[in-house]
Each structure stands twice: as C-alpha cells, then as structure tokens.
Write a protein that holds these residues in place. Sequence first.
Motif, PDB file in Angstrom:
ATOM      1  N   GLY A  66       4.832   6.496   1.224  1.00 43.44           N
ATOM      2  CA  GLY A  66       4.372   6.853  -0.119  1.00 43.44           C
ATOM      3  C   GLY A  66       2.860   6.781  -0.228  1.00 43.44           C
ATOM      4  N   ARG A  67       2.262   5.720   0.314  1.00 41.79           N
ATOM      5  CA  ARG A  67       0.800   5.588   0.290  1.00 41.79           C
ATOM      6  C   ARG A  67       0.144   6.707   1.087  1.00 41.79           C
ATOM      7  NH1 ARG A  67       2.209   0.328   1.420  1.00 41.79           N
ATOM      8  NH2 ARG A  67       1.290   0.410   3.503  1.00 41.79           N
ATOM      9  N   LEU A  68       0.722   7.035   2.235  1.00 41.22           N
ATOM     10  CA  LEU A  68       0.170   8.085   3.076  1.00 41.22           C
ATOM     11  C   LEU A  68       0.235   9.440   2.365  1.00 41.22           C
ATOM     12  CD1 LEU A  68      -1.016   8.655   5.878  1.00 41.22           C
ATOM     13  CD2 LEU A  68       1.301   9.083   6.676  1.00 41.22           C
ATOM     14  N   HIS A  69       1.347   9.713   1.687  1.00 38.12           N
ATOM     15  CA  HIS A  69       1.497  10.986   0.973  1.00 38.12           C
ATOM     16  C   HIS A  69       0.553  11.094  -0.215  1.00 38.12           C
ATOM     17  CE1 HIS A  69       5.707  12.204   2.604  1.00 38.12           C
ATOM     18  NE2 HIS A  69       4.830  12.012   3.540  1.00 38.12           N
ATOM     19  N   ARG A  70       0.143   9.973  -0.777  1.00 37.08           N
ATOM     20  CA  ARG A  70      -0.835  10.002  -1.875  1.00 37.08           C
ATOM     21  C   ARG A  70      -2.260  10.120  -1.348  1.00 37.08           C
ATOM     22  NH1 ARG A  70       2.464   5.979  -3.646  1.00 37.08           N
ATOM     23  NH2 ARG A  70       1.005   4.363  -3.040  1.00 37.08           N
ATOM     24  N   LEU A  71      -2.579   9.358  -0.310  1.00 31.99           N
ATOM     25  CA  LEU A  71      -3.963   9.280   0.148  1.00 31.99           C
ATOM     26  C   LEU A  71      -4.385  10.442   1.037  1.00 31.99           C
ATOM     27  CD1 LEU A  71      -4.231   5.457   0.857  1.00 31.99           C
ATOM     28  CD2 LEU A  71      -5.204   6.740  -1.038  1.00 31.99           C
ATOM     29  N   LEU A  72      -3.500  10.966   1.848  1.00 29.89           N
ATOM     30  CA  LEU A  72      -3.888  12.034   2.768  1.00 29.89           C
ATOM     31  C   LEU A  72      -4.409  13.268   2.037  1.00 29.89           C
ATOM     32  CD1 LEU A  72      -4.179  12.861   5.696  1.00 29.89           C
ATOM     33  CD2 LEU A  72      -1.815  13.654   5.646  1.00 29.89           C
ATOM     34  N   PRO A  73      -3.729  13.788   1.001  1.00 32.95           N
ATOM     35  CA  PRO A  73      -4.306  14.928   0.271  1.00 32.95           C
ATOM     36  C   PRO A  73      -5.657  14.607  -0.367  1.00 32.95           C
ATOM     37  CG  PRO A  73      -1.979  14.697  -0.262  1.00 32.95           C
ATOM     38  CD  PRO A  73      -2.383  13.489   0.536  1.00 32.95           C
ATOM     39  N   GLU A  74      -5.819  13.379  -0.849  1.00 27.11           N
ATOM     40  CA  GLU A  74      -7.108  12.986  -1.432  1.00 27.11           C
ATOM     41  C   GLU A  74      -8.212  13.030  -0.383  1.00 27.11           C
ATOM     42  OE1 GLU A  74      -6.620   9.142  -3.187  1.00 27.11           O
ATOM     43  OE2 GLU A  74      -5.136   9.846  -4.639  1.00 27.11           O
ATOM     44  N   GLU A  75      -7.915  12.507   0.809  1.00 35.33           N
ATOM     45  CA  GLU A  75      -8.887  12.506   1.915  1.00 35.33           C
ATOM     46  C   GLU A  75      -9.236  13.938   2.337  1.00 35.33           C
ATOM     47  OE1 GLU A  75     -10.226   9.908   3.975  1.00 35.33           O
ATOM     48  OE2 GLU A  75      -9.561   8.423   2.525  1.00 35.33           O
ATOM     49  N   LEU A  76      -8.228  14.786   2.429  1.00 36.61           N
ATOM     50  CA  LEU A  76      -8.466  16.172   2.826  1.00 36.61           C
ATOM     51  C   LEU A  76      -9.284  16.916   1.769  1.00 36.61           C
ATOM     52  CD1 LEU A  76      -4.982  17.043   4.335  1.00 36.61           C
ATOM     53  CD2 LEU A  76      -7.121  16.707   5.585  1.00 36.61           C
ATOM     54  N   HIS A  77      -8.966  16.683   0.518  1.00 36.86           N
ATOM     55  CA  HIS A  77      -9.727  17.330  -0.561  1.00 36.86           C
ATOM     56  C   HIS A  77     -11.179  16.879  -0.563  1.00 36.86           C
ATOM     57  CE1 HIS A  77     -10.411  19.317  -4.362  1.00 36.86           C
ATOM     58  NE2 HIS A  77     -10.931  18.188  -4.836  1.00 36.86           N
ATOM     59  N   ALA A  78     -11.385  15.575  -0.376  1.00 35.38           N
ATOM     60  CA  ALA A  78     -12.749  15.039  -0.346  1.00 35.38           C
ATOM     61  C   ALA A  78     -13.545  15.596   0.841  1.00 35.38           C
ATOM     62  CB  ALA A  78     -12.721  13.518  -0.275  1.00 35.38           C
ATOM     63  N   ALA A  79     -12.864  15.899   1.930  1.00 43.93           N
ATOM     64  CA  ALA A  79     -13.543  16.417   3.113  1.00 43.93           C
ATOM     65  C   ALA A  79     -13.786  17.923   3.023  1.00 43.93           C
ATOM     66  CB  ALA A  79     -12.734  16.109   4.369  1.00 43.93           C
ATOM     67  N   GLY A  80     -13.213  18.539   1.989  1.00 44.30           N
ATOM     68  CA  GLY A  80     -13.421  19.980   1.804  1.00 44.30           C
ATOM     69  C   GLY A  80     -12.465  20.799   2.612  1.00 44.30           C
TER      70      GLY A  80
END
Length: 80
Positions: A66-80
């Motif tokens: 659950g944490r991975l599914h929340r954080l991974l899109p955030e990380e990808l979005h922040a990286a552009g």
Amino acid sequence: MEPLLPKVERHAGRRQLDDRRALCGILFVLHTGTRREFLPPQELGFGSGTACWHRPAEWHETGLWGRLHRLLPEELHAAG
C-alpha cells in the motif's frame, strides 16, 4: 523501495534471505514464468523458491504494498 521495507527482527537459526535477493527472485519467477519450486537458488543467488514465496506475504502484513502504491506515483511525478 528499500527505505519502505520493514526492519525484521532476526531469530536464531538459518539466516534470512536478503530483501534485495528475495525481490530479484520474485521478479525472476514472475518474468520467466518459472515455478518457484524450480528456482535455482545456488546458480542465480536468489535463495530458495520458498523464501521468495513467503517474503511478499510478510511485506503485505507490514503494509509495504500500500505504501509503495502511494509513494511510487508521487516519486515519478516529482521526477517529471
């Protein structure tokens, strides 16, 4: 993913398989379609198929997925 992994208390007896090696074994089985029972632990360094079978359940119990599914899109979005 490593910062999200739970810190596991080690018990006496057999040493637990390193998380990175377990994940590589899991991904190998998923990618190749090899049955976990036929995972060659010595040749590939992934540990036994049984170890790779139990690890996702342990990670599920700790809420890792659950944490991975929340954080991974955030990380990808922040990286552009």
